[in-house]
Design a protein around this motif. Structure first.
Motif, PDB file in Angstrom:
ATOM      1  N   GLY B 131       0.843  -1.198   0.000  1.00  0.00           N
ATOM      2  CA  GLY B 131       0.000   0.000   0.000  1.00  0.00           C
ATOM      3  C   GLY B 131       0.870   1.236   0.000  1.00  0.00           C
ATOM      4  N   ARG B 132       0.266   2.396   0.223  1.00  0.00           N
ATOM      5  CA  ARG B 132       1.024   3.655   0.256  1.00  0.00           C
ATOM      6  C   ARG B 132       2.019   3.680   1.404  1.00  0.00           C
ATOM      7  NH1 ARG B 132       0.044   8.204  -2.492  1.00  0.00           N
ATOM      8  NH2 ARG B 132       0.898   9.521  -0.838  1.00  0.00           N
ATOM      9  N   ARG B 133       1.581   3.152   2.563  1.00  0.00           N
ATOM     10  CA  ARG B 133       2.438   3.239   3.755  1.00  0.00           C
ATOM     11  C   ARG B 133       3.043   1.906   4.175  1.00  0.00           C
ATOM     12  NH1 ARG B 133      -1.082   5.885   8.222  1.00  0.00           N
ATOM     13  NH2 ARG B 133       0.894   6.077   9.335  1.00  0.00           N
ATOM     14  N   TYR B 134       2.274   0.820   4.050  1.00  0.00           N
ATOM     15  CA  TYR B 134       2.759  -0.457   4.554  1.00  0.00           C
ATOM     16  C   TYR B 134       2.793  -1.517   3.463  1.00  0.00           C
ATOM     17  CZ  TYR B 134       1.180   2.012   8.728  1.00  0.00           C
ATOM     18  OH  TYR B 134       0.973   2.966   9.692  1.00  0.00           O
ATOM     19  N   ALA B 135       3.682  -2.502   3.667  1.00  0.00           N
ATOM     20  CA  ALA B 135       3.726  -3.638   2.738  1.00  0.00           C
ATOM     21  C   ALA B 135       3.963  -4.910   3.533  1.00  0.00           C
ATOM     22  CB  ALA B 135       4.845  -3.428   1.727  1.00  0.00           C
ATOM     23  N   SER B 136       3.482  -6.025   2.981  1.00  0.00           N
ATOM     24  CA  SER B 136       3.713  -7.339   3.578  1.00  0.00           C
ATOM     25  C   SER B 136       4.393  -8.216   2.532  1.00  0.00           C
ATOM     26  CB  SER B 136       2.378  -7.945   4.019  1.00  0.00           C
ATOM     27  OG  SER B 136       2.592  -9.242   4.523  1.00  0.00           O
ATOM     28  N   VAL B 137       5.510  -8.807   2.898  1.00  0.00           N
ATOM     29  CA  VAL B 137       6.317  -9.573   1.936  1.00  0.00           C
ATOM     30  C   VAL B 137       6.637 -10.954   2.504  1.00  0.00           C
ATOM     31  CG1 VAL B 137       8.463  -9.589   0.596  1.00  0.00           C
ATOM     32  CG2 VAL B 137       7.382  -7.411   1.153  1.00  0.00           C
ATOM     33  N   HIS B 138       6.521 -11.956   1.650  1.00  0.00           N
ATOM     34  CA  HIS B 138       6.890 -13.321   2.033  1.00  0.00           C
ATOM     35  C   HIS B 138       8.149 -13.701   1.254  1.00  0.00           C
ATOM     36  CE1 HIS B 138       6.305 -17.367   3.519  1.00  0.00           C
ATOM     37  NE2 HIS B 138       6.598 -17.811   2.318  1.00  0.00           N
ATOM     38  N   VAL B 139       9.042 -14.432   1.899  1.00  0.00           N
ATOM     39  CA  VAL B 139      10.293 -14.781   1.221  1.00  0.00           C
ATOM     40  C   VAL B 139      10.687 -16.216   1.558  1.00  0.00           C
ATOM     41  CG1 VAL B 139      11.510 -13.457   3.017  1.00  0.00           C
ATOM     42  CG2 VAL B 139      12.762 -14.129   0.974  1.00  0.00           C
ATOM     43  N   GLU B 140      11.205 -16.915   0.556  1.00  0.00           N
ATOM     44  CA  GLU B 140      11.578 -18.327   0.715  1.00  0.00           C
ATOM     45  C   GLU B 140      13.024 -18.543   0.292  1.00  0.00           C
ATOM     46  OE1 GLU B 140       7.212 -20.295  -0.291  1.00  0.00           O
ATOM     47  OE2 GLU B 140       8.762 -20.322  -1.846  1.00  0.00           O
ATOM     48  N   ALA B 141      13.716 -19.431   1.014  1.00  0.00           N
ATOM     49  CA  ALA B 141      15.112 -19.724   0.661  1.00  0.00           C
ATOM     50  C   ALA B 141      15.338 -21.219   0.549  1.00  0.00           C
ATOM     51  CB  ALA B 141      16.049 -19.133   1.713  1.00  0.00           C
ATOM     52  N   TRP B 142      16.177 -21.599  -0.414  1.00  0.00           N
ATOM     53  CA  TRP B 142      16.486 -23.018  -0.631  1.00  0.00           C
ATOM     54  C   TRP B 142      17.942 -23.150  -1.017  1.00  0.00           C
ATOM     55  CZ3 TRP B 142      14.373 -19.798  -4.194  1.00  0.00           C
ATOM     56  CH2 TRP B 142      14.906 -19.817  -5.490  1.00  0.00           C
ATOM     57  N   GLN B 143      18.400 -24.400  -1.067  1.00  0.00           N
ATOM     58  CA  GLN B 143      19.786 -24.644  -1.493  1.00  0.00           C
ATOM     59  C   GLN B 143      19.807 -25.565  -2.709  1.00  0.00           C
ATOM     60  OE1 GLN B 143      21.516 -25.433   2.567  1.00  0.00           O
ATOM     61  NE2 GLN B 143      22.718 -23.634   2.068  1.00  0.00           N
ATOM     62  N   ASP B 144      19.741 -26.871  -2.489  1.00  0.00           N
ATOM     63  CA  ASP B 144      19.838 -27.782  -3.639  1.00  0.00           C
ATOM     64  C   ASP B 144      18.542 -27.909  -4.416  1.00  0.00           C
ATOM     65  OD1 ASP B 144      22.510 -28.333  -3.084  1.00  0.00           O
ATOM     66  OD2 ASP B 144      21.925 -29.768  -1.545  1.00  0.00           O
ATOM     67  N   ASN B 145      17.420 -28.015  -3.682  1.00  0.00           N
ATOM     68  CA  ASN B 145      16.141 -28.248  -4.343  1.00  0.00           C
ATOM     69  C   ASN B 145      15.173 -27.116  -4.040  1.00  0.00           C
ATOM     70  OD1 ASN B 145      17.085 -31.276  -3.270  1.00  0.00           O
ATOM     71  ND2 ASN B 145      16.535 -31.113  -5.430  1.00  0.00           N
ATOM     72  N   ARG B 146      14.612 -26.555  -5.094  1.00  0.00           N
ATOM     73  CA  ARG B 146      13.679 -25.442  -4.967  1.00  0.00           C
ATOM     74  C   ARG B 146      12.494 -25.826  -4.085  1.00  0.00           C
ATOM     75  NH1 ARG B 146      11.136 -21.737  -3.993  1.00  0.00           N
ATOM     76  NH2 ARG B 146      10.225 -20.113  -5.314  1.00  0.00           N
ATOM     77  N   GLN B 152      11.912 -19.788   5.602  1.00  0.00           N
ATOM     78  CA  GLN B 152      10.970 -18.850   4.995  1.00  0.00           C
ATOM     79  C   GLN B 152      10.684 -17.763   6.022  1.00  0.00           C
ATOM     80  OE1 GLN B 152       7.243 -20.791   4.087  1.00  0.00           O
ATOM     81  NE2 GLN B 152       7.027 -21.623   6.141  1.00  0.00           N
ATOM     82  N   ALA B 153      10.161 -16.645   5.545  1.00  0.00           N
ATOM     83  CA  ALA B 153       9.891 -15.543   6.471  1.00  0.00           C
ATOM     84  C   ALA B 153       8.806 -14.637   5.904  1.00  0.00           C
ATOM     85  CB  ALA B 153      11.161 -14.726   6.706  1.00  0.00           C
ATOM     86  N   THR B 154       8.146 -13.909   6.796  1.00  0.00           N
ATOM     87  CA  THR B 154       7.179 -12.880   6.402  1.00  0.00           C
ATOM     88  C   THR B 154       7.528 -11.623   7.187  1.00  0.00           C
ATOM     89  OG1 THR B 154       5.479 -14.543   6.064  1.00  0.00           O
ATOM     90  CG2 THR B 154       4.741 -12.279   6.263  1.00  0.00           C
ATOM     91  N   GLY B 155       7.470 -10.496   6.502  1.00  0.00           N
ATOM     92  CA  GLY B 155       7.782  -9.253   7.202  1.00  0.00           C
ATOM     93  C   GLY B 155       6.862  -8.127   6.789  1.00  0.00           C
ATOM     94  N   HIS B 156       6.734  -7.145   7.687  1.00  0.00           N
ATOM     95  CA  HIS B 156       6.002  -5.917   7.360  1.00  0.00           C
ATOM     96  C   HIS B 156       7.005  -4.786   7.195  1.00  0.00           C
ATOM     97  CE1 HIS B 156       2.796  -8.336   9.294  1.00  0.00           C
ATOM     98  NE2 HIS B 156       2.153  -7.888   8.227  1.00  0.00           N
ATOM     99  N   PHE B 157       6.725  -3.917   6.265  1.00  0.00           N
ATOM    100  CA  PHE B 157       7.667  -2.844   5.942  1.00  0.00           C
ATOM    101  C   PHE B 157       6.945  -1.506   5.844  1.00  0.00           C
ATOM    102  CE2 PHE B 157       9.333  -6.821   4.502  1.00  0.00           C
ATOM    103  CZ  PHE B 157      10.676  -6.775   4.830  1.00  0.00           C
ATOM    104  N   LEU B 158       7.687  -0.464   6.235  1.00  0.00           N
ATOM    105  CA  LEU B 158       7.174   0.899   6.119  1.00  0.00           C
ATOM    106  C   LEU B 158       7.701   1.457   4.798  1.00  0.00           C
ATOM    107  CD1 LEU B 158       5.601   3.048   7.768  1.00  0.00           C
ATOM    108  CD2 LEU B 158       7.822   3.839   8.624  1.00  0.00           C
TER     109      LEU B 158
END
Lengths: 146, 164
Positions: B131-146, B152-158
């Motif tokens: 949005g204009r002020r806030y965002a929510s993002v999900h992120v995933e990490a792997w090594q050998d196999n997708r 994994q993590a979820t965060g809120h951002f200004l």
């Protein structure tokens, strides 16, 4: 707990952090540890900056400090785990750390079960009344093999 | 009359230069050795293995804090990339344009699924809401196999204040 056990546990926790290559890379220093409590400091370093405009340390470096401090608190708990790993970690960033100032994290392992340790942590800079970040985490407990 | 599409080199050069500008603005990414690969608008963050990233020398395993930082950096890069995409495509991200302001992390919740092995790691983020002020993002990490994520993590951002 006897004094001898106490000293042994403190020594283990100190070794625990000194043996961590990434803790060394970030210049972490264990300033206090024992009975499920740990305090670790990290000096300001321009390599850890997230935004050069402001010179503020990246949240990721603060996370690494909180995570290490949480692990050290678990290692120093009387439950005497032989090793630990992070299961979950939530970090709240209250404000930007002041550029140039050392960041100190304090963690407390406030509860353990057979297999899980529960931790809370706070990070401050030179102003201890306004925390930079707080965290809560869960860590594994590895029982010695019988 | 249809306008002819831009030459492919022009498009690629513009996008790669903008991405480079974003990444170069974060010293901590250089410290950890993180770089970003791009296919169209899809970004993949790459963390090449290094001894200094070890958290448990006995196993050995990646430091949980390295994993945390890697995921957070990836989330911020993806969010910033999505934020400037339109300006970039309109040719507004130039060398004399004001510096790109990055979103600030409000909170970040990590889920450690497996031990991080002593080898390269990859991460991709998805902006679930911005949005204009806030965002929510999900992120995933792997090594050998997708399909075998190690964290994994979820965060809120200004979001930074923007014109218009």
């Amino acid at each position: 707990m006897s004094d001898e056990q106490h000293i042994r546990r403190e020594m283990l926790a100190r070794k625990f952090i000194e043996a961590i290559p990434h803790a060394r890379a970030l210049g972490m220093v264990l300033t206090n540890v024992g009975d499920g409590h740990a305090e670790i400091a990290m000096d300001y370093d321009t390599r850890f900056v997230g935004d050069p405009e402001t010179g503020v340390i990246h949240g990721g470096a603060v996370s690494a400090l909180m995570d290490t401090c949480g692990g050290a608190a678990v290692m120093s708990h009387p439950a005497a785990t032989v090793s630990t790993a992070t299961l979950g970690l939530r970090i709240d960033y209250m404000r930007a750390a002041t550029p140039g100032q050392r960041i100190t994290a304090r963690a407390e392992c406030y509860h353990v079960t057979r297999s899980v340790a529960f931790v809370r942590a706070t990070a401050v800079d030179d102003d201890p009344d306004r925390p930079v970040a707080t965290a809560t985490g869960t860590f594994t407990i590895e029982r010695p093999k019988a | 009359m249809n306008q002819r599409p831009e030459p492919v080199q022009v498009v690629k050069q513009r996008r790669d230069a903008t991405l480079q500008k974003l990444v170069a603005g974060v010293p901590y990414m250089q410290f950890l050795g993180i770089h970003i690969e791009r296919r169209g608008d899809e970004l993949t963050a790459v963390l090449p293995f290094d001894e200094a990233l070890i958290g448990n020398p006995m196993l050995p395993a990646l430091h949980g804090g390295v994993t945390a930082a890697f995921l957070e950096v990836t989330a911020i890069m993806e969010l910033s990339w999505a934020m400037i995409w339109e300006d970039m495509e309109a040719g507004k991200v130039t060398d004399d344009a004001p510096k790109i302001l990055l979103p600030k992390t409000i909170d970040f919740t990590l889920d450690y699924l497996r031990t991080g092995l002593p080898r390269d790691a990859y991460a991709r983020a998805r902006v679930n809401r911005s949005g204009r002020r806030y965002a929510s993002v999900h992120v995933e990490a792997w090594q050998d196999n997708r399909s075998r994520l190690f964290a994994q993590a979820t965060g809120h951002f200004l979001m930074p204040a923007r014109d218009g």
